[in-house]
Write a protein that holds these residues in place. Structure first.
Motif, PDB file in Angstrom:
ATOM      1  N   GLN A 183      -4.960   5.961  -1.831  1.00 34.18           N
ATOM      2  CA  GLN A 183      -4.203   4.797  -1.399  1.00 34.18           C
ATOM      3  C   GLN A 183      -4.198   3.752  -2.507  1.00 34.18           C
ATOM      4  O   GLN A 183      -5.243   3.269  -2.929  1.00 34.18           O
ATOM      5  CB  GLN A 183      -4.808   4.199  -0.122  1.00 34.18           C
TER       6      GLN A 183
ATOM      7  N   THR B 283      -9.367   0.029  -6.480  1.00 37.22           N
ATOM      8  CA  THR B 283      -9.297   1.488  -6.428  1.00 37.22           C
ATOM      9  C   THR B 283     -10.143   2.104  -7.535  1.00 37.22           C
ATOM     10  O   THR B 283     -10.741   3.168  -7.353  1.00 37.22           O
ATOM     11  CB  THR B 283      -7.833   1.963  -6.567  1.00 37.22           C
TER      12      THR B 283
ATOM     13  N   GLU C 285      -4.783  12.964  -2.324  1.00 31.13           N
ATOM     14  CA  GLU C 285      -4.065  11.727  -2.036  1.00 31.13           C
ATOM     15  C   GLU C 285      -5.008  10.536  -2.081  1.00 31.13           C
ATOM     16  O   GLU C 285      -6.145  10.609  -1.621  1.00 31.13           O
ATOM     17  CB  GLU C 285      -3.387  11.804  -0.663  1.00 31.13           C
TER      18      GLU C 285
ATOM     19  N   ARG D 141       0.843  -1.194   0.000  1.00 30.71           N
ATOM     20  CA  ARG D 141       0.000   0.000   0.000  1.00 30.71           C
ATOM     21  C   ARG D 141       0.878   1.245   0.000  1.00 30.71           C
ATOM     22  O   ARG D 141       1.839   1.327   0.752  1.00 30.71           O
ATOM     23  CB  ARG D 141      -0.930   0.018   1.216  1.00 30.71           C
ATOM     24  N   GLN D 142       0.510   2.184  -0.843  1.00 27.03           N
ATOM     25  CA  GLN D 142       1.310   3.397  -0.964  1.00 27.03           C
ATOM     26  C   GLN D 142       0.413   4.580  -1.301  1.00 27.03           C
ATOM     27  O   GLN D 142      -0.554   4.450  -2.053  1.00 27.03           O
ATOM     28  CB  GLN D 142       2.375   3.230  -2.053  1.00 27.03           C
ATOM     29  N   THR D 143       0.763   5.732  -0.742  1.00 31.72           N
ATOM     30  CA  THR D 143       0.020   6.953  -1.032  1.00 31.72           C
ATOM     31  C   THR D 143       0.449   7.505  -2.385  1.00 31.72           C
ATOM     32  O   THR D 143       1.638   7.627  -2.668  1.00 31.72           O
ATOM     33  CB  THR D 143       0.264   8.018   0.057  1.00 31.72           C
ATOM     34  N   ARG D 144      -0.527   7.811  -3.219  1.00 29.20           N
ATOM     35  CA  ARG D 144      -0.266   8.405  -4.533  1.00 29.20           C
ATOM     36  C   ARG D 144      -1.125   9.663  -4.680  1.00 29.20           C
ATOM     37  O   ARG D 144      -2.060   9.891  -3.906  1.00 29.20           O
ATOM     38  CB  ARG D 144      -0.583   7.422  -5.659  1.00 29.20           C
TER      39      ARG D 144
END
Length: 461
Positions: free
Chosen positions: A322, A368, A320, A310-313
């Motif tokens: 996830q 997402t 922002e 999991r990474q914030t983009r």
């Protein structure tokens, strides 16, 4: 070029594609007659199977678009085109066989499809050898006159010199605008009547490639040329049309504001895009859930750490989001902060190399898309640290966030995986083109072409 739903398609590609479509219908009909004759059955009237012929030709034609048989490389190399055609026709036949199994009677018999496959491949390759050779000649290239003799004019010449270019420069005219880069350019003073000169050399388009417009823009001449029916184009618009990207070197806010694009009519397109995203992501999640579960277990067994990453983009309007992917790197890959991916990146795990190559690590992103934070098609979402850095270094970088990020996109299918600021700049030019010219038709082209990137993952890292 032909403009179709705000996206430009070269005349040569359109002509070749229409010939291919007609030949696929011929291949389907010949295969039907051959098979019917072999088993002693009356083939019947062609009108009774027009729907099946159309389905056969349409499915195979879409497969050809998807694997890149109309790309610039395929138009230049018979070996490259032949390989793509074999894959495309095979994929089309497999798809039609599945349709025949699920919906019997809606397509040809599978035995007929076997005949059609070989006939289609033969006809399509012959078409490439005959028509493909002819459309590559100068007879099918637009005759362009360039006003300017500086760096911009030089770039137009470089575009014209590319193999498969759809235009040829018939003359350069130096407009007394400063330093002259092209020695072959004719001085403006040597031409008494510019309009008559354009007519005499048979130019169908005039390109304004001026380095400095003040005191060098020949308005009266351009007005006469325009009224003669000759197309007059500005340099930035010309490059956008010929390359499928927005040129950052010559881009200025006024051109972005006053040029065609970013239309308000996209509200309906955006609604249709969202309906497609919900339907397709729901179906894709249902179909690929077993694959995701299997590879999640394999990731756990292959290396220490969680199965998912999991990474914030950064998403739409700079918000922002996830991002969830199958983990393909070691858990300490970003202990010192986010870094650009590298070729043969040592942080990638053994299994990670495989799932990246075939894009299986991207499958969880469909969730997402279903939530509405992403779309199937759009600019690649970047990490906040990269975005902050790139907004300082690259002009108009923030404008790429005016559309939802996507799993695939115009930049992803046209440029290899980016791993530097220079790569980010090149991909930004494609992202701006997409944001400016977005239509459902362009989305469809991107989705089809994504299959080519999956089958031939030249840029995967």
């Amino acid at each position: 070029m032909i403009r179709l739903f705000k996206h430009y398609i070269p005349h040569a590609v359109m002509l070749l594609g229409l010939f291919d479509l007609a030949l696929l219908i011929v291949a389907g009909e010949v295969a039907w007659i051959a098979r019917a004759t072999q088993i002693g059955t009356d083939p019947g009237h062609i009108g009774d199977r027009l729907d099946m012929l159309a389905l056969f030709a349409g499915i195979v034609w879409l497969a050809m678009i998807a694997v890149g048989t109309y790309g610039s490389e395929a138009l230049r190399s018979m070996r490259y085109a032949g390989a793509r055609l074999l894959v495309a026709v095979s994929l089309g036949i497999i798809a039609l066989s599945v349709i025949d199994f699920v919906l019997p009677g809606h397509t040809f018999w599978r035995s007929t499809l076997f005949y059609a496959m070989f006939i289609a491949i033969g006809l399509l390759i012959a078409n490439r050898m005959l028509v493909g050779t002819v459309i590559g000649t100068s007879a099918f290239r637009r005759r362009v006159l360039v006003l300017g003799a500086g760096e911009r004019a030089k770039r137009v010449r470089e575009l014209a010199d590319r193999q498969g270019s759809g235009f040829a420069v018939v003359s350069f005219i130096a407009m007394n605008e400063g330093s002259q880069v092209l020695e072959e350019a004719i001085p403006r003073a040597a031409i008494h009547d510019l309009g008559r000169f354009v007519e005499n050399i048979g130019a169908s388009e005039v390109i304004l490639a001026l380095e400095e417009r003040r005191n060098s823009l020949p308005l009266k001449d351009l007005l006469r040329i325009k009224t003669m029916g000759v197309h007059v184009n500005e340099f930035s618009s010309f490059v956008e049309r010929e390359t499928g990207r927005v040129d950052l070197d010559t881009l200025n806010p006024s051109w972005l504001i006053f040029s065609d694009g970013f239309s308000s009519g996209r509200m309906l397109s955006s609604a249709a895009k969202r309906v497609f995203d919900v339907a397709a992501s729901g179906l894709l999640l249902a179909l690929t859930l077993p694959i995701i579960v299997i590879f999640a277990i394999l990731v756990k067994l292959d290396s220490k750490g969680p199965a998912f990453f999991r990474q914030t983009r950064i998403g739409l309007y700079g918000q922002e989001i996830q991002l969830v992917k199958l983990r393909s790197m070691r858990t300490d890959a970003e202990k010192d902060g986010a870094k650009w991916a590298q070729k043969d990146d040592p942080r990638v795990t053994r299994l990670g190399k495989f799932i990246r190559k075939v894009r299986i690590d991207e499958l969880p992103q469909v969730w997402t898309v279903l939530k509405g934070q992403m779309s199937f098609v759009g600019p690649r979402p970047e990490v906040p640290q990269f975005v902050t850095d790139l907004e300082d270094k690259l002009p108009f970088y923030a404008e790429r966030h005016m559309v939802k990020p996507g799993i695939t996109g115009w930049a992803q299918i046209n440029y290899p995986y980016g791993a530097s600021v220079e790569d980010a700049r090149a991909k930004l030019e494609y992202d701006l083109y997409y944001a400016k010219n977005y239509t459902p038709f362009l989305d469809l082209l991107i989705l089809l072409q994504t299959l080519r990137v999956v089958l031939w993952p030249e840029g995967a890292r």
